[in-house]
Design an enzyme around this catalytic site. Structure first.
Site, short mmCIF file in Angstrom:
data_model
loop_
_atom_site.label_atom_id
_atom_site.label_comp_id
_atom_site.label_asym_id
_atom_site.label_seq_id
_atom_site.Cartn_x
_atom_site.Cartn_y
_atom_site.Cartn_z
N ALA A 57 0.83 -1.21 0.00
CA ALA A 57 0.00 0.00 0.00
C ALA A 57 0.86 1.26 0.00
O ALA A 57 0.87 2.02 -0.96
CB ALA A 57 -0.94 -0.02 1.21
N ALA A 58 1.61 1.47 1.10
CA ALA A 58 2.39 2.71 1.23
C ALA A 58 3.44 2.81 0.13
O ALA A 58 3.65 3.89 -0.46
CB ALA A 58 3.05 2.77 2.61
N ARG B 155 4.58 11.14 -10.48
CA ARG B 155 3.82 12.30 -10.98
C ARG B 155 4.53 13.61 -10.66
O ARG B 155 4.46 14.56 -11.42
CB ARG B 155 2.41 12.32 -10.36
CG ARG B 155 1.55 11.21 -10.94
CD ARG B 155 0.14 11.22 -10.40
NE ARG B 155 -0.49 9.96 -10.75
CZ ARG B 155 -1.09 9.17 -9.90
NH1 ARG B 155 -1.17 9.48 -8.63
NH2 ARG B 155 -1.62 8.04 -10.31
N GLU C 239 10.15 -5.83 -3.44
CA GLU C 239 9.09 -6.53 -2.69
C GLU C 239 9.47 -8.00 -2.58
O GLU C 239 9.72 -8.65 -3.59
CB GLU C 239 7.74 -6.34 -3.39
CG GLU C 239 6.64 -7.27 -2.94
CD GLU C 239 6.31 -7.20 -1.45
OE1 GLU C 239 6.05 -6.10 -0.94
OE2 GLU C 239 6.32 -8.26 -0.79
N SER D 274 0.93 -4.32 -4.75
CA SER D 274 -0.12 -3.31 -4.76
C SER D 274 -1.53 -3.90 -4.67
O SER D 274 -2.40 -3.53 -5.42
CB SER D 274 0.00 -2.48 -6.05
OG SER D 274 -0.69 -1.27 -5.90
N ALA E 280 -5.11 -4.91 -2.48
CA ALA E 280 -5.92 -4.37 -1.40
C ALA E 280 -6.00 -5.41 -0.29
O ALA E 280 -6.86 -6.30 -0.31
CB ALA E 280 -7.30 -4.02 -1.93
N CYS F 252 -7.02 -5.07 2.55
CA CYS F 252 -8.31 -4.92 3.26
C CYS F 252 -9.41 -5.71 2.57
O CYS F 252 -10.46 -5.95 3.16
CB CYS F 252 -8.70 -3.45 3.30
SG CYS F 252 -7.33 -2.37 3.74
N ASP G 264 2.26 0.61 7.75
CA ASP G 264 2.20 -0.18 8.99
C ASP G 264 3.51 -0.25 9.76
O ASP G 264 3.53 -0.75 10.89
CB ASP G 264 1.77 -1.62 8.67
CG ASP G 264 0.28 -1.75 8.43
OD1 ASP G 264 -0.40 -0.71 8.35
OD2 ASP G 264 -0.20 -2.90 8.33
N TYR H 215 -30.29 16.92 4.90
CA TYR H 215 -31.51 16.18 5.25
C TYR H 215 -32.50 16.11 4.10
O TYR H 215 -32.84 17.12 3.48
CB TYR H 215 -32.22 16.81 6.46
CG TYR H 215 -33.64 16.28 6.64
CD1 TYR H 215 -33.86 14.92 6.85
CD2 TYR H 215 -34.74 17.12 6.55
CE1 TYR H 215 -35.15 14.41 6.98
CE2 TYR H 215 -36.04 16.62 6.68
CZ TYR H 215 -36.24 15.27 6.88
OH TYR H 215 -37.50 14.77 7.01
P1 FAD Z 1 2.01 -4.15 4.14
O1 FAD Z 1 0.67 -4.31 3.54
O2 FAD Z 1 2.34 -4.96 5.34
O3 FAD Z 1 3.08 -4.42 3.00
C1 FAD Z 1 4.45 -4.38 3.27
C2 FAD Z 1 5.17 -5.18 2.23
O4 FAD Z 1 6.54 -5.02 2.44
C3 FAD Z 1 4.89 -6.68 2.31
O5 FAD Z 1 4.39 -7.16 1.10
C4 FAD Z 1 6.25 -7.27 2.62
O6 FAD Z 1 6.47 -8.49 1.92
C5 FAD Z 1 7.20 -6.21 2.12
N1 FAD Z 1 8.48 -6.23 2.83
C6 FAD Z 1 8.69 -6.12 4.16
N2 FAD Z 1 10.00 -6.18 4.45
C7 FAD Z 1 10.63 -6.34 3.26
C8 FAD Z 1 11.99 -6.48 2.91
N3 FAD Z 1 12.95 -6.46 3.82
N4 FAD Z 1 12.29 -6.63 1.61
C9 FAD Z 1 11.30 -6.65 0.67
N5 FAD Z 1 10.01 -6.54 0.94
C10 FAD Z 1 9.67 -6.37 2.23
N6 FAD Z 1 -6.97 -1.45 6.81
C11 FAD Z 1 -7.98 -0.56 6.63
O7 FAD Z 1 -7.74 0.66 6.63
N7 FAD Z 1 -9.27 -0.98 6.44
C12 FAD Z 1 -9.59 -2.30 6.39
O8 FAD Z 1 -10.75 -2.65 6.21
C13 FAD Z 1 -8.55 -3.25 6.57
N8 FAD Z 1 -8.82 -4.58 6.50
C14 FAD Z 1 -7.81 -5.48 6.62
C15 FAD Z 1 -8.10 -6.83 6.52
C16 FAD Z 1 -7.09 -7.76 6.63
C17 FAD Z 1 -7.42 -9.22 6.53
C18 FAD Z 1 -5.75 -7.35 6.82
C19 FAD Z 1 -4.64 -8.33 6.96
C20 FAD Z 1 -5.45 -6.00 6.92
C21 FAD Z 1 -6.48 -5.05 6.82
N9 FAD Z 1 -6.21 -3.68 6.90
C22 FAD Z 1 -7.23 -2.78 6.78
C23 FAD Z 1 -4.84 -3.19 7.12
C24 FAD Z 1 -4.13 -2.89 5.81
O9 FAD Z 1 -4.17 -3.99 4.97
C25 FAD Z 1 -2.69 -2.50 6.11
O10 FAD Z 1 -2.71 -1.38 6.97
C26 FAD Z 1 -1.93 -2.13 4.84
O11 FAD Z 1 -1.79 -3.23 4.01
C27 FAD Z 1 -0.53 -1.60 5.21
O12 FAD Z 1 0.17 -1.36 4.05
P2 FAD Z 1 1.77 -1.25 4.05
O13 FAD Z 1 2.14 -0.97 2.65
O14 FAD Z 1 2.20 -0.32 5.10
O15 FAD Z 1 2.29 -2.66 4.56
#
Ligand code: FAD
Length: 554
Positions: A10-11, A21, A32, A38, A40, A42, A289, A432
């Site tokens: 995500a981030a 952009r 990765e 990329s 979802a 969630c 995260d 409303y």
């Molecule tokens: P992540 O999604 O954790 O991605 C980080 C990536 O970095 C991973 O793919 C990992 O493999 C990679 N990585 C880490 N270390 C390394 C390394 N050393 N080298 C290479 N790659 C690496 N949030 C909401 O706001 N609403 C929701 O409804 C919601 N529902 C969810 C439901 C579920 C089942 C889950 C699991 C999460 C949910 N979330 C929800 C939370 C949301 O998915 C996470 O907050 C979001 O994915 C965080 O994104 P991120 O990019 O920070 O990290």
């Protein structure tokens, strides 16, 4: 300029797309370790439940183009290395050592600006049996695919360890396909999101759908069949047969790279960043995260791993690595989820959190129809507002029910973000028309109820407190002022109950003792408050009503 991004969910991709952009000439690379990009995260529960048919849909743009490595290269000119792990950061030489997980080849990638978007990892409780086949943690799309496959292949008894947001979403999507047991260590589900009297309402919905809740219990071990497959979950409250176990016991930030590179971690254990999302090294940014945020109400660091936040972080970082100066002020801990017919949202501080932080708290629980009661499809919601009694500033809101929670939650997010008082909330010019709301929107109504309480006009009590006092056998009159029809439909089963409909109260008030405490209630608490004012006008001095009435009785 070389922009190197670690993490591709995500981030990371959001930062990459924004940086492109803002700086069409930059050399941008995403590293990765997994195979999917990329996606979802969630959406995983809805893929598991089958509402989303193919996992590719979670990786697609709204027009159906899958965001894979080729998409990033061809459309965005972003280089993506999947199946590649970042092993170490050399801050002096500004390189990152990466390993191709298939070939084991390593190389050093140079950067001018580095972005850590390494996300989080599910907590794996240190209990025997975690490695058995059929035990999953939902940490990535691969695991989500395995869980869906297990259900499709006939797994019927599903034990979910953890009654938080993810555990409950999973119960929701699997509820009609499997027999669900949720084991939760705390006394209530959603205990980090809601106050207990509202968690109890969610538990009632879950139980009503046949979900078995084992609360206040720890899992001791997961047992296998001798061939490595799960058969049973053993808890402090007994054993539960299981074909499938999903551990949804929270997540921890992935901070190994940052820690080993000597970057500062915060008090929550996640990476510390400033408002520009820079780590303690100004050329290294972090978001999603893996970082902690500042809570906009308390001003304290909090760990709130959410996809919504990760995407907003990504945009700010993308701007800043491309030379901008965008800021991310903080979070409110906003969350929303659906559990069967109940929508549940929260933002800001719960009452329990606010008390722990030392605020002088006042709160009010207010049920209301989400749209005009005469309009077809009107459904109830319950709003709990929390405010600082000293400043009248809003601190938080919890909103739940089958009705439209989402609209009110986001209005509260706006109010809290701008530092509104409860009095200001009551003046908002909310939309409303009967299909959408009530003439006084439920939020306006809730704000006015809390103002009455803060002003000392309404004397109201939390319903859970009343329940506890009843169960402790305390002596007070519990005055039910509903109509006879409502009384016959549902009643509170306590000897304290005295039934006098509101319309008869002035005439029959003499039947009530003036020397005993009287707590009034009705269906939602409006008539309860009216009864309080009637009795006070007749000389009763110890009268209050409990908030939420029968509609929010825990
Ligand atoms: P992540 O999604 O954790 O991605 C980080 C990536 O970095 C991973 O793919 C990992 O493999 C990679 N990585 C880490 N270390 C390394 C390394 N050393 N080298 C290479 N790659 C690496 N949030 C909401 O706001 N609403 C929701 O409804 C919601 N529902 C969810 C439901 C579920 C089942 C889950 C699991 C999460 C949910 N979330 C929800 C939370 C949301 O998915 C996470 O907050 C979001 O994915 C965080 O994104 P991120 O990019 O920070 O990290």
């Amino acid at each position: 300029k070389r922009i190197l991004i670690i993490g591709g969910v995500a981030a990371g991709p959001k930062a990459a797309a924004r940086a492109r952009r803002c700086d069409p000439g930059a050399e941008i690379t995403i590293v990765e370790e997994g195979s999917f990009l990329s996606y979802a995260g969630c959406g995983m529960p809805f893929y598991i439940g089958g509402m989303v048919e193919k996992h590719e849909e979670l990786m697609a743009t709204p027009v159906g183009v899958v965001r894979d490595a080729a998409f990033f290269r061809n459309v965005k000119d972003i280089n993506v290395l999947t199946g590649t792990r970042a092993e170490a950061i050399d801050r002096e030489n500004k390189t990152v050592r990466v390993t191709n997980l298939a070939t084991r080849e390593t190389c050093d990638l140079p950067y001018d600006k580095l972005v850590l978007a390494t996300g989080s990892k599910p907590v794996r409780p240190p209990i025997p049996g975690m490695d058995l086949a059929g035990v999953y943690t939902l940490g990535n799309l691969e695991e989500a695919r395995a869980v869906r496959q297990a259900v499709e292949q006939g797994a019927r008894r599903v034990v979910i360890i953890g009654g938080g947001l993810i555990g409950l979403e999973l119960a929701d999507v699997l509820g009609t396909k499997a027999e669900i047991t949720i084991v939760e260590m705390m006394d209530h589900v959603l205990s980090t999101l809601l106050d207990p009297e509202l968690s109890i309402l969610v538990e009632r919905v879950l139980r009503g759908k046949g979900v078995q809740l084992i609360l206040g219990s720890r899992v001791e071990r997961i047992e296998g069949d001798g061939n490595g497959a799960v058969v049973r979950v053993v808890t402090t409250a007994g054993s539960f047969d299981a074909d499938l176990v999903v551990v949804a016991a929270g997540v921890r930030p992935r901070v190994e790279l940052a820690r080993e590179a000597g970057l500062e971690l915060g008090e929550t254990g996640a990476i510390k960043v400033n408002e520009y999302l820079q780590t303690s090294d100004p050329d290294i940014y972090a978001g999603g995260d893996c970082v902690e945020n500042i809570h906009l109400i308390s001003g304290r660091p909090v760990y709130t791993p959410m996809g919504s936040v990760a995407n907003r972080h990504g945009r700010v970082i993308g701007d800043n690595v491309a030379g901008g100066r965008d800021t991310f002020p903080g979070v409110l801990g906003t969350a929303i989820l659906k559990v069967f017919e109940m929508n549940i949202g929260r933002t800001g501080l719960s009452e329990s959190e606010a008390r722990r932080l030392g605020y002088h708290v006042e709160s009010f629980i207010c049920p209301a129809p989400d749209r005009a009661h005469f309009y077809p499809g009107s459904k109830p919601i319950i709003i709990k507002l929390v405010a600082d009694a000293s400043t009248r500033k809003l601190l938080g809101a919890q909103i739940l029910g089958p009705g439209d929670v989402n609209k009110r939650l986001d209005v509260m997010v706006a109010a809290l973000s701008m530092g509104a008082t409860v009095d200001q909330l009551a003046t908002f010019d909310l939309a409303y028309a009967p299909p959408f709301s009530t003439a006084l929107d439920p939020l306006t109504h809730a704000a006015n109820c809390l103002r009455n309480k803060l002003d000392g006009r309404a004397r109201s009590i939390n319903p859970l407190e009343v329940k506890k006092r009843l169960e402790a056998g305390e002596d007070f009159v519990l005055l039910d002022v509903r109509t006879p029809a409502e009384f016959n439909e549902v009643r509170l089963p306590y000897p304290n109950v005295v039934f006098i409909p509101l319309g008869k109260l002035r005439e029959r008030a003499k039947e009530l003792p003036k020397d005993r405490e009287i707590i009034v209630f009705c269906k939602v608490s409006l008539r309860g408050w009216e009864a309080q004012t009637i009795l006070e006008s007749l000389g009763f001095t110890n009268v209050s009503f409990f908030e939420g009435g029968i509609a929010a009785w825990p």
